[in-house]
Design a protein around this motif. Structure first.
Motif, PDB file in Angstrom:
ATOM      1  N   ALA A   5      35.034 -94.223   1.178  1.00 26.56           N
ATOM      2  CA  ALA A   5      35.182 -95.653   0.883  1.00 26.56           C
ATOM      3  C   ALA A   5      36.662 -95.987   0.952  1.00 26.56           C
ATOM      4  CB  ALA A   5      34.615 -95.983  -0.493  1.00 26.56           C
ATOM      5  N   THR A   6      37.092 -96.577   2.046  1.00 20.25           N
ATOM      6  CA  THR A   6      38.517 -96.709   2.322  1.00 20.25           C
ATOM      7  C   THR A   6      38.879 -98.086   2.866  1.00 20.25           C
ATOM      8  OG1 THR A   6      40.348 -95.744   3.618  1.00 20.25           O
ATOM      9  CG2 THR A   6      38.180 -95.770   4.645  1.00 20.25           C
ATOM     10  N   GLY A   7      40.150 -98.391   2.815  1.00 17.95           N
ATOM     11  CA  GLY A   7      40.648 -99.576   3.489  1.00 17.95           C
ATOM     12  C   GLY A   7      40.920 -99.329   4.960  1.00 17.95           C
ATOM     13  N   ARG A   8      40.940 -98.060   5.364  1.00 14.27           N
ATOM     14  CA  ARG A   8      41.220 -97.716   6.759  1.00 14.27           C
ATOM     15  C   ARG A   8      40.067 -98.114   7.670  1.00 14.27           C
ATOM     16  NH1 ARG A   8      44.356 -92.002   7.531  1.00 14.27           N
ATOM     17  NH2 ARG A   8      45.143 -91.648   5.426  1.00 14.27           N
ATOM     18  N   THR A   9      40.342 -98.134   8.965  1.00 10.64           N
ATOM     19  CA  THR A   9      39.290 -98.418   9.927  1.00 10.64           C
ATOM     20  C   THR A   9      38.350 -97.219  10.069  1.00 10.64           C
ATOM     21  OG1 THR A   9      38.836 -98.701  12.295  1.00 10.64           O
ATOM     22  CG2 THR A   9      41.009 -97.875  11.712  1.00 10.64           C
ATOM     23  N   PRO A  10      37.046 -97.429  10.011  1.00  9.42           N
ATOM     24  CA  PRO A  10      36.112 -96.304  10.171  1.00  9.42           C
ATOM     25  C   PRO A  10      36.198 -95.654  11.542  1.00  9.42           C
ATOM     26  CG  PRO A  10      34.938 -98.397  10.111  1.00  9.42           C
ATOM     27  CD  PRO A  10      36.350 -98.686   9.729  1.00  9.42           C
ATOM     28  N   TYR A  11      36.669 -96.393  12.554  1.00 10.32           N
ATOM     29  CA  TYR A  11      36.808 -95.812  13.884  1.00 10.32           C
ATOM     30  C   TYR A  11      37.839 -94.686  13.872  1.00 10.32           C
ATOM     31  CZ  TYR A  11      34.277 -99.976  15.355  1.00 10.32           C
ATOM     32  OH  TYR A  11      33.331-100.967  15.497  1.00 10.32           O
ATOM     33  N   ALA A  12      38.877 -94.843  13.052  1.00 16.04           N
ATOM     34  CA  ALA A  12      39.881 -93.787  12.929  1.00 16.04           C
ATOM     35  C   ALA A  12      39.376 -92.659  12.040  1.00 16.04           C
ATOM     36  CB  ALA A  12      41.180 -94.364  12.363  1.00 16.04           C
ATOM     37  N   VAL A  13      38.749 -93.007  10.926  1.00 18.18           N
ATOM     38  CA  VAL A  13      38.306 -91.994   9.969  1.00 18.18           C
ATOM     39  C   VAL A  13      37.259 -91.070  10.585  1.00 18.18           C
ATOM     40  CG1 VAL A  13      37.239 -91.614   7.704  1.00 18.18           C
ATOM     41  CG2 VAL A  13      38.860 -93.502   8.026  1.00 18.18           C
ATOM     42  N   LYS A  14      36.465 -91.623  11.494  1.00 15.76           N
ATOM     43  CA  LYS A  14      35.443 -90.806  12.169  1.00 15.76           C
ATOM     44  C   LYS A  14      36.073 -89.614  12.884  1.00 15.76           C
ATOM     45  CE  LYS A  14      33.101 -92.901  15.435  1.00 15.76           C
ATOM     46  NZ  LYS A  14      33.110 -92.164  16.720  1.00 15.76           N
ATOM     47  N   ASP A  15      37.276 -89.803  13.430  1.00 16.84           N
ATOM     48  CA  ASP A  15      37.997 -88.697  14.077  1.00 16.84           C
ATOM     49  C   ASP A  15      38.762 -87.854  13.062  1.00 16.84           C
ATOM     50  OD1 ASP A  15      37.127 -89.511  16.592  1.00 16.84           O
ATOM     51  OD2 ASP A  15      38.852 -90.825  16.895  1.00 16.84           O
ATOM     52  N   LEU A  16      39.301 -88.499  12.036  1.00 10.33           N
ATOM     53  CA  LEU A  16      40.121 -87.782  11.062  1.00 10.33           C
ATOM     54  C   LEU A  16      39.319 -86.789  10.239  1.00 10.33           C
ATOM     55  CD1 LEU A  16      42.339 -90.752   9.853  1.00 10.33           C
ATOM     56  CD2 LEU A  16      43.101 -88.781  11.195  1.00 10.33           C
ATOM     57  N   ILE A  17      38.049 -87.095   9.947  1.00  8.16           N
ATOM     58  CA  ILE A  17      37.264 -86.156   9.147  1.00  8.16           C
ATOM     59  C   ILE A  17      37.031 -84.843   9.890  1.00  8.16           C
ATOM     60  CG2 ILE A  17      36.153 -87.914   7.725  1.00  8.16           C
ATOM     61  CD1 ILE A  17      33.665 -87.672   9.480  1.00  8.16           C
ATOM     62  N   VAL A  18      37.136 -84.878  11.212  1.00 12.08           N
ATOM     63  CA  VAL A  18      37.067 -83.635  11.994  1.00 12.08           C
ATOM     64  C   VAL A  18      38.319 -82.808  11.732  1.00 12.08           C
ATOM     65  CG1 VAL A  18      36.915 -82.641  14.303  1.00 12.08           C
ATOM     66  CG2 VAL A  18      35.652 -84.742  13.763  1.00 12.08           C
ATOM     67  N   ASP A  19      39.484 -83.458  11.765  1.00  9.57           N
ATOM     68  CA  ASP A  19      40.732 -82.758  11.472  1.00  9.57           C
ATOM     69  C   ASP A  19      40.735 -82.206  10.052  1.00  9.57           C
ATOM     70  OD1 ASP A  19      41.511 -83.581  13.974  1.00  9.57           O
ATOM     71  OD2 ASP A  19      42.809 -85.206  13.256  1.00  9.57           O
ATOM     72  N   TRP A  20      40.135 -82.945   9.141  1.00 14.97           N
ATOM     73  CA  TRP A  20      40.119 -82.512   7.734  1.00 14.97           C
ATOM     74  C   TRP A  20      39.055 -81.468   7.452  1.00 14.97           C
ATOM     75  CZ3 TRP A  20      39.979 -88.335   6.114  1.00 14.97           C
ATOM     76  CH2 TRP A  20      41.251 -88.902   6.325  1.00 14.97           C
ATOM     77  N   GLY A  21      38.148 -81.235   8.391  1.00 14.60           N
ATOM     78  CA  GLY A  21      37.146 -80.190   8.242  1.00 14.60           C
ATOM     79  C   GLY A  21      35.968 -80.546   7.366  1.00 14.60           C
ATOM     80  N   ILE A  22      35.624 -81.835   7.276  1.00 14.14           N
ATOM     81  CA  ILE A  22      34.487 -82.228   6.435  1.00 14.14           C
ATOM     82  C   ILE A  22      33.446 -83.036   7.205  1.00 14.14           C
ATOM     83  CG2 ILE A  22      35.832 -82.214   4.288  1.00 14.14           C
ATOM     84  CD1 ILE A  22      35.920 -85.308   4.505  1.00 14.14           C
ATOM     85  N   GLU A  23      33.553 -83.065   8.539  1.00 12.91           N
ATOM     86  CA  GLU A  23      32.679 -83.952   9.310  1.00 12.91           C
ATOM     87  C   GLU A  23      31.191 -83.653   9.114  1.00 12.91           C
ATOM     88  OE1 GLU A  23      33.538 -80.516  12.156  1.00 12.91           O
ATOM     89  OE2 GLU A  23      34.578 -81.630  10.576  1.00 12.91           O
ATOM     90  N   LYS A  24      30.829 -82.385   8.863  1.00 15.65           N
ATOM     91  CA  LYS A  24      29.423 -82.039   8.689  1.00 15.65           C
ATOM     92  C   LYS A  24      28.873 -82.477   7.334  1.00 15.65           C
ATOM     93  CE  LYS A  24      29.577 -78.040  11.793  1.00 15.65           C
ATOM     94  NZ  LYS A  24      29.399 -76.566  11.909  1.00 15.65           N
ATOM     95  N   ASP A  25      29.777 -82.823   6.419  1.00 16.09           N
ATOM     96  CA  ASP A  25      29.355 -83.175   5.062  1.00 16.09           C
ATOM     97  C   ASP A  25      29.413 -84.675   4.781  1.00 16.09           C
ATOM     98  OD1 ASP A  25      28.978 -80.440   4.217  1.00 16.09           O
ATOM     99  OD2 ASP A  25      31.153 -80.259   4.220  1.00 16.09           O
ATOM    100  N   VAL A  26      29.902 -85.457   5.729  1.00 11.51           N
ATOM    101  CA  VAL A  26      30.055 -86.906   5.517  1.00 11.51           C
ATOM    102  C   VAL A  26      28.830 -87.638   6.050  1.00 11.51           C
ATOM    103  CG1 VAL A  26      31.432 -88.956   6.058  1.00 11.51           C
ATOM    104  CG2 VAL A  26      32.578 -86.765   5.615  1.00 11.51           C
ATOM    105  N   ASP A  27      28.189 -88.407   5.192  1.00 10.08           N
ATOM    106  CA  ASP A  27      27.000 -89.170   5.587  1.00 10.08           C
ATOM    107  C   ASP A  27      27.345 -90.575   6.048  1.00 10.08           C
ATOM    108  OD1 ASP A  27      24.632 -87.383   4.834  1.00 10.08           O
ATOM    109  OD2 ASP A  27      25.857 -87.324   3.022  1.00 10.08           O
ATOM    110  N   MET A  28      28.443 -91.132   5.523  1.00  9.08           N
ATOM    111  CA  MET A  28      28.817 -92.506   5.887  1.00  9.08           C
ATOM    112  C   MET A  28      30.305 -92.714   5.669  1.00  9.08           C
ATOM    113  SD  MET A  28      27.039 -94.252   2.592  1.00  9.08           S
ATOM    114  CE  MET A  28      25.674 -93.107   2.841  1.00  9.08           C
TER     115      MET A  28
END
Length: 268
Positions: A43-66
């Protein structure tokens, strides 16, 4: 805590360490939520288009539902790969915002998919674009006057941001937009109806859950409504206004505040 079905975390000052990563303990705790059949989201002020890529860098993409971005204005559902938006800001008010604060000669920015449009290039706008893996485009933002946007950012020094907030609170009365502060250098101009709580309301409708089923973590003023309306946890580094309305206070973002809370109350 038996009825928690979704955990939502702010990013900066909350999920991320100040050095820009998610700790090993936080990642482990987030992954263990699945064993409890609890969803996890951003739940962020950032754009979800960016966060969708950033969660891969952070190593949590498999655990994020939304990914709920733009302070509740849009939510990207990972499994379905669909985006839903609500409470957009009418582009005609961009000129009004700039006119209202013309005496401050401020820097403005608008997120647009993979681009960050700004009216000038500064160290801060470059840093924001780079941190979100976005292309920085310099223009006068006039292309957005006849469109709807998720939000308008104002990027300035902390002292100037405080001056602008004071001016807004003392002198300006408008029902065309609202202002929230999301960091010491950022003010966000939103649809007057929008907040993270309003975005969560849309998630609740989609998932057939209630605010009482949602655990939220945050630290800044743009987290206030979701901390107040859900089962809210203030980070140890949170503003006093957030701590005052939170049901719980945990450790700081640099001391595994999210992980420590989840282990104590959810993952026992």
């Amino acid at each position: 805590m038996e009825n928690i079905k979704l955990v939502l975390c702010d990013i900066d000052g909350t999920l991320l360490h100040d050095n820009g990563y998610i700790t090993t303990e936080a990642k482990k705790a987030i992954s263990l939520l699945k064993e409890k059949n609890i969803m996890f989201g951003i739940a962020t002020g950032r754009t979800p288009y960016a966060v969708k890529d950033l969660i891969v860098d952070w190593g949590i993409e498999k655990d994020v539902d939304m990914i709920m971005g733009f302070n509740g204005g849009s939510c990207y559902y990972m499994k379905e790969q669909t985006m839903e938006s609500c409470y957009l800001l009418e582009g005609q008010y961009i000129q009004e915002i700039m006119n209202d604060f013309k005496d401050f000669n401020a820097t403005y920015g608008i997120y647009d998919f993979k681009n960050f449009h700004c009216n000038r290039k500064t160290d801060a706008t470059i840093k924001i674009a780079n941190a979100n893996k976005l292309s920085l485009i310099i223009d006068d933002l006039s292309d957005y006057y006849n469109k709807k946007v998720e939000k308008v950012l104002m990027i300035e020094t902390p002292d100037k941001i405080q001056q602008i907030k004071n001016s807004y609170e003392r002198h300006l009365k408008t029902n065309h937009y609202r202002i929230v502060q999301s960091s010491p250098i950022l003010l966000e101009f939103l649809n007057p109806e929008l907040s993270k709580a309003k975005g969560i309301e849309q998630i609740c409708k989609r998932l057939s859950i209630s605010f009482d089923n949602i655990l939220t973590f945050g630290d800044e003023l743009n987290d206030l409504e979701m901390i107040r309306d859900c089962i809210g946890v203030a980070m140890g580094n949170a503003r006093k206004e957030i701590k005052e309305i939170a049901q719980y206070i945990t450790d700081t973002n640099n001391n595994d505040g999210i992980a420590n809370f989840l282990y104590q109350y959810i993952l026992r």
